[in-house]
Design a protein around this motif. Structure first.
Motif, PDB file in Angstrom:
ATOM      1  N   LYS A  57       0.914  -1.085   0.006  1.00  0.00           N
ATOM      2  CA  LYS A  57      -0.003  -0.010  -0.133  1.00  0.00           C
ATOM      3  C   LYS A  57       0.801   1.327   0.105  1.00  0.00           C
ATOM      4  CE  LYS A  57      -3.693  -2.140   2.575  1.00  0.00           C
ATOM      5  NZ  LYS A  57      -4.198  -1.962   4.075  1.00  0.00           N
ATOM      6  N   GLU A  58       0.293   2.319  -0.545  1.00  0.00           N
ATOM      7  CA  GLU A  58       1.146   3.546  -0.445  1.00  0.00           C
ATOM      8  C   GLU A  58       1.225   3.986   1.031  1.00  0.00           C
ATOM      9  OE1 GLU A  58       0.619   7.950  -2.748  1.00  0.00           O
ATOM     10  OE2 GLU A  58      -1.072   6.939  -2.220  1.00  0.00           O
ATOM     11  N   HIS A  59       2.245   4.559   1.226  1.00  0.00           N
ATOM     12  CA  HIS A  59       2.818   4.936   2.530  1.00  0.00           C
ATOM     13  C   HIS A  59       2.927   3.890   3.952  1.00  0.00           C
ATOM     14  CE1 HIS A  59       2.564   9.074   0.908  1.00  0.00           C
ATOM     15  NE2 HIS A  59       1.063   8.812   0.510  1.00  0.00           N
ATOM     16  N   ASP A  60       3.133   2.472   3.383  1.00  0.00           N
ATOM     17  CA  ASP A  60       3.026   1.557   4.001  1.00  0.00           C
ATOM     18  C   ASP A  60       3.890   0.634   3.819  1.00  0.00           C
ATOM     19  OD1 ASP A  60       2.394  -0.843   5.650  1.00  0.00           O
ATOM     20  OD2 ASP A  60       0.162  -0.634   5.474  1.00  0.00           O
ATOM     21  N   SER A  61       5.036   0.177   4.551  1.00  0.00           N
ATOM     22  CA  SER A  61       6.308  -0.859   4.166  1.00  0.00           C
ATOM     23  C   SER A  61       5.717  -2.286   4.232  1.00  0.00           C
ATOM     24  CB  SER A  61       7.467  -0.604   5.326  1.00  0.00           C
ATOM     25  OG  SER A  61       6.810  -0.976   6.603  1.00  0.00           O
TER      26      SER A  61
END
Length: 66
Positions: free
Chosen positions: A39-43
């Motif tokens: 996901k965007e902004h999630d590692s």
């Protein structure tokens, strides 16, 4: 979107502002399989079926390496 159109390293969006990058596609059987996405902004890496991801994705946002 067609499941065969989903590619590793591509980032897709759902038309509602969410973006997901395909990390790994495996266990392809016919039109389905499993993939991991980020996901965007999630590692973290998340698991989804290839068919489910294709239904979620409305269009490609960016290519590998961007």
């Amino acid at each position: 979107m067609s499941p065969s159109g989903v590619k590793e390293g591509q980032t897709y969006h759902n038309g509602k502002g969410e973006k997901r990058t395909v990390i790994l596609i495996g266990n392809r059987v016919g039109k389905d399989g499993e993939l991991y996405y980020k996901k965007e902004h999630d590692s973290g890496w998340y698991l989804m079926t290839l068919l489910g991801f294709a239904k979620w994705a409305k269009g490609e946002v960016s290519a590998l390496g961007e």
